[in-house]
Design an enzyme around this catalytic site. Structure first.
Site, PDB file in Angstrom:
ATOM      1  N   TYR A 242       0.714  -1.074  -0.024  1.00  0.00           N
ATOM      2  CA  TYR A 242       0.006   0.164   0.094  1.00  0.00           C
ATOM      3  C   TYR A 242       0.967   1.151  -0.114  1.00  0.00           C
ATOM      4  CZ  TYR A 242      -3.929  -2.685   1.395  1.00  0.00           C
ATOM      5  OH  TYR A 242      -5.044  -3.459   1.558  1.00  0.00           O
ATOM      6  N   ASP A 271      -6.930  -0.464  -5.121  1.00  0.00           N
ATOM      7  CA  ASP A 271      -8.369  -0.568  -4.999  1.00  0.00           C
ATOM      8  C   ASP A 271      -8.882  -0.229  -3.456  1.00  0.00           C
ATOM      9  OD1 ASP A 271      -7.637  -2.755  -3.465  1.00  0.00           O
ATOM     10  OD2 ASP A 271      -9.153  -4.063  -4.500  1.00  0.00           O
ATOM     11  N   HIS A 365     -10.900  -6.695  -3.921  1.00  0.00           N
ATOM     12  CA  HIS A 365     -10.559  -6.790  -2.278  1.00  0.00           C
ATOM     13  C   HIS A 365     -11.519  -7.576  -1.659  1.00  0.00           C
ATOM     14  CE1 HIS A 365      -7.429  -4.086  -0.456  1.00  0.00           C
ATOM     15  NE2 HIS A 365      -8.115  -4.636   0.708  1.00  0.00           N
TER      16      HIS A 365
END
Length: 513
Positions: A242, A271, A365
């Protein structure tokens, strides 16, 4: 580290916000300057100020986290055990009692588990209420979470019979790394919530079964803890990244990751611009002792609820855009395969290819961020319909790649995979690797052996499906072996909506780059 012996009475005097010590595994730490940095507030730190926090710490955290996360000067010494009193060892009242006991004796015997669904039932019945809510929850009404799995049952095989399938091979490569079959472990956070070994056990199981683990940016253990285990030191891993709002944090993390030679690829998750509303997770009060070991965030109960999901997402940069890719590639290094994870349209797949990336992970996700986002299998079918050359010309096994005319472009997929038949359907439709997330977390409740058994189950189901379809090796898999007619009407045929032509001339619209 300091070797000074410190008495219980001395530790107890450091019990204020401006002077805060805690004891973990008989080591005394000064965390005065550390506690206020938590975005979610100091919470449990101040609760245990001047006390022994070992029990609450070890229930969740990897042993190395506090040592590696604090400067050496924060270590004040070791507890003088001769000064321990009855009052010192008395536990504090728990603010979050376990709604369900977590005991190995209550789990079904491992040899009674025969499919991925059995692992899920065992986890649901034996984990704490909060752990189950965090693992199983998804955004809003769970439409996407449930559709992820249900669509696979609407794809039928087109088996070919009378083929010689006595001897078959499931071997393949994923991002240049040999694997026993086209399965990888999707990044899933906080595996230590269900077993003390957490991601360590997953990594060891992947080694023994020769598949690849993608390590979550929010894993219970640091990537160093996982990949440096002696049992896996020569085994390949993928790291899921991330991008932090603070670029220096991402730079530092990537520097650490690149120092581990067995981390062979990076997945940049794209996402998660905003944390989804995972209502089951929010309804169960968060344990404020939980922290993200890589980012040092903490959960906080508020009027939205108490979701661990928001703990994991607070540091993620919502302004990440295509223009940052050159910077990211420079930080990662062009010799390390880099993929975008969380791609949900054929258009973004095309853009990733054109940007020089090495692949994408079609994923929503697990339905955890945007409910009613498309199941990944529909995105794979959209690529077939709109950009078939991506699969035809850039697939690692395609003739054009082998002839050196184009570079390989890997299309990985995850979300809702529960059977070996699901994996084969994805491979027949052009996926180079298929990921499982939640099932691995559930299997981790049994430690390394549980994850190994899950992999064995999926591989056996995959082999049986290959034989009964008349397939003897991965290179033979193709779309002619599946019938997607029942879901083809759900696949997008164009970039825009059919109604868009009636008003697009009035509104200037273009992709944000």
């Amino acid at each position: 580290m300091s070797k000074r012996k410190i008495s219980v009475s001395e530790v107890q005097t450091h019990n204020k916000e401006e002077d805060c010590w805690v004891v973990v595994d008989n080591h005394v730490w000064d965390i005065t300057g550390f506690a206020p940095e938590h975005p979610g507030g100091p919470g449990i730190i101040y609760k245990y100020a001047g006390r022994d926090a070992t029990a609450v710490y070890n229930d969740i955290h990897a042993p190395s986290i506090i040592k590696n996360g604090l400067p050496a000067s924060a270590h004040k010494g070791t507890l003088d055990e001769s000064t321990i009193t009855e009052e010192w060892v008395k536990p504090l009242p728990s603010e979050t009692p376990k709604a369900k006991p977590q005991s190995a004796a209550e789990k079904p015997p491992l040899n009674s588990i025969i499919n991925a669904h059995d692992f899920e039932v065992a986890a649901r019945n034996t984990t704490t209420a909060k752990t189950w809510a965090f693992y199983s929850s998804a955004s809003n009404d769970l439409v996407t979470r449930d559709a992820n799995a249900s669509l696979y049952s609407r794809i039928f095989f087109r088996p070919r019979t009378m083929r010689k399938v006595m001897d078959i091979s499931t071997a393949t490569t994923l991002l240049g790394q040999p694997c026993s079959f086209p399965l990888f472990v999707s990044p899933a956070a906080m595996a230590r919530l269900i077993h003390p070994d957490g991601e360590l056990a997953i990594g060891r199981a992947c080694k023994t079964r020769n598949i690849i683990q993608s390590i979550s940016n929010n894993a219970s253990y640091s990537a160093a803890d996982i990949v440096a285990q002696p049992e896996v030191s020569d085994h390949p891993f993928i790291f899921q990244l991330y991008v932090d709002k603070r670029r220096e944090k991402t730079n530092a993390l990537l520097a650490q990751i690149k120092s581990h030679k067995n981390v062979k690829a990076i997945m940049i998750t794209v996402d998660a611009a905003a944390a989804g509303k995972r209502e089951a997770d929010e309804r169960v009060k968060a344990d404020e002792s939980i922290e993200n070991p890589m980012q040092k965030n903490k959960p906080k109960n508020d009027n939205k609820g108490g979701g661990y999901g928001r703990l994991m997402a607070g540091f993620i940069d919502p302004n990440l855009s295509w223009s940052y890719l050159s910077w990211l590639r420079g930080e990662i290094g062009h010799d390390t395969p880099t993929l975008l994870k969380g791609v949900m349209t054929a258009d973004d797949t095309r853009m990733a290819l054109d940007a020089g990336l090495d692949g994408v992970v079609l994923s929503n996700h697990g339905g955890r961020n945007l409910d009613t986002s498309p199941p990944a299998i529909l995105v794979l079918l959209e690529i077939h319909r709109r950009f078939p050359e991506i699969i035809r010309d850039h697939h690692p096994s395609s003739a054009s790649v082998q002839a050196g005319l184009t570079k390989p472009f890997s299309i990985l997929i995850d979300g809702g995979i529960r059977r070996g038949t699901d994996i084969l359907k994805c491979v027949c439709l052009g996926a180079t690797g298929v990921g499982v997330g939640r099932p691995v977390l559930y299997a981790t409740g049994y430690g390394q052996e549980g994850v190994e058994q899950l992999i064995d189950i999926l591989k056996d189901e995959f082999e049986v499906a290959m034989k009964n379809c008349g397939l003897t090796r991965i290179e033979e898999c193709g779309p002619e072996y599946v019938n997607t007619g029942d879901i083809d009407h759900l696949v997008c045929k164009t970039r825009g909506h059919p109604y868009a032509a009636s008003w697009s001339s009035q509104v200037g619209r273009q992709s944000k780059l």
